[in-house]
Structures are given as C-alpha cells and as structure tokens.
Design a protein around this motif. Sequence first.
Motif, short mmCIF file in Angstrom:
data_model
loop_
_atom_site.label_atom_id
_atom_site.label_comp_id
_atom_site.label_asym_id
_atom_site.label_seq_id
_atom_site.Cartn_x
_atom_site.Cartn_y
_atom_site.Cartn_z
N SER A 1 0.87 -1.17 -0.08
CA SER A 1 0.07 0.15 0.13
C SER A 1 0.97 1.06 -0.08
O SER A 1 1.83 1.18 0.53
CB SER A 1 -0.94 -0.06 1.28
N LEU A 2 0.18 2.41 -0.55
CA LEU A 2 0.84 3.68 -0.60
C LEU A 2 -0.17 4.70 -0.25
O LEU A 2 -1.32 4.40 -0.74
CB LEU A 2 1.62 3.99 -1.66
N ARG A 3 -0.07 5.75 0.34
CA ARG A 3 -1.05 6.93 0.34
C ARG A 3 -0.31 8.04 -0.22
O ARG A 3 0.64 8.44 0.24
CB ARG A 3 -1.25 7.18 1.98
N LEU A 4 -0.94 8.58 -1.29
CA LEU A 4 -0.26 9.85 -2.03
C LEU A 4 -0.92 10.95 -1.41
O LEU A 4 -2.28 10.91 -1.00
CB LEU A 4 -0.68 9.70 -3.37
N SER A 5 -0.29 12.25 -1.32
CA SER A 5 -1.03 13.41 -0.76
C SER A 5 -0.69 14.36 -1.82
O SER A 5 0.30 14.30 -2.57
CB SER A 5 -0.33 13.73 0.62
N CYS A 6 -1.62 15.34 -1.76
CA CYS A 6 -1.50 16.45 -2.79
C CYS A 6 -1.89 17.82 -2.26
O CYS A 6 -2.95 17.89 -1.77
CB CYS A 6 -2.38 16.29 -4.07
N ALA A 7 -0.92 18.66 -1.77
CA ALA A 7 -0.92 19.79 -1.12
C ALA A 7 -1.43 20.98 -2.22
O ALA A 7 -0.69 21.24 -3.33
CB ALA A 7 0.08 20.09 -0.35
N ALA A 8 -2.40 21.72 -1.86
CA ALA A 8 -2.91 22.70 -2.98
C ALA A 8 -2.72 24.06 -2.39
O ALA A 8 -3.12 24.30 -1.15
CB ALA A 8 -4.17 22.39 -3.48
#
Length: 123
Positions: A17-24
Amino acid sequence: QVQLVESGGGLVQAGGSLRLSCAASGRTFSSYSMGWFRQAPGKEREFVAAISWSGSSAMYADSVKERFTISRDNARNTVYLQMNSLKPEDTAVYYCAFDTFRSVWPPGSYGYWGQGTQVTVSS
C-alpha cells in the motif's frame, strides 16, 4: 499562483500500500473538485479517481475500483489517494489536478496540474 504538490510515492512490493498526498494552494480549495491521474512509461495519461468539492461524491477508473480510495481534507487543502493491493501495472507517475471550474460534478476538465510523484510496484 495555483500550486499542487504531490508526495508519498515510492517503491513498494506487489500487494502493498501507499498513500499519496497533494497539497494545494492559490485557489479556494473547498470550491473545486479534484482528480488523480497517472502516466506509465510509453503510455498516455489516464484518469484514476476524482472527488467532488465537498467530498460527498467520488468516481474511479475500473482498473482501481475496490483498491484505491480518494479523499480530501478541506481544512488542510489536501487531497489523498490511498492505494491498496498494488499491482506492477499500477507503476506510473501520479498527478493531481484541479477542476477548471468551481463546484462542478463530475469534473469536465482540469486546468491545473502538479509535477507528479513516482510510484513503482515490484513483482
């Protein structure tokens, strides 16, 4: 200036598993639907998942249904992609994107993109 910064990619074994994040930043994050896309070497960029501005609706590509979950935290201006049961064919650069227009569902176009984060799944 609108900015999207992805993080969380890496190398993982199949089944992991992996968890991607995207900060805007640079827009009223809570007013826009968001999407995740990916591009594998030698292939065109493809849709992965999208989430409405409130987080109440989501949609997925058939290839990731039941394995990936998109979510968002409007207080943190961040959208996430939880990826479980990863397969070698999930290997790609993953991008997040802002819907072009405010409060549209499903998104019709994406006007802003991040630089991407590499996900590599080994067999």
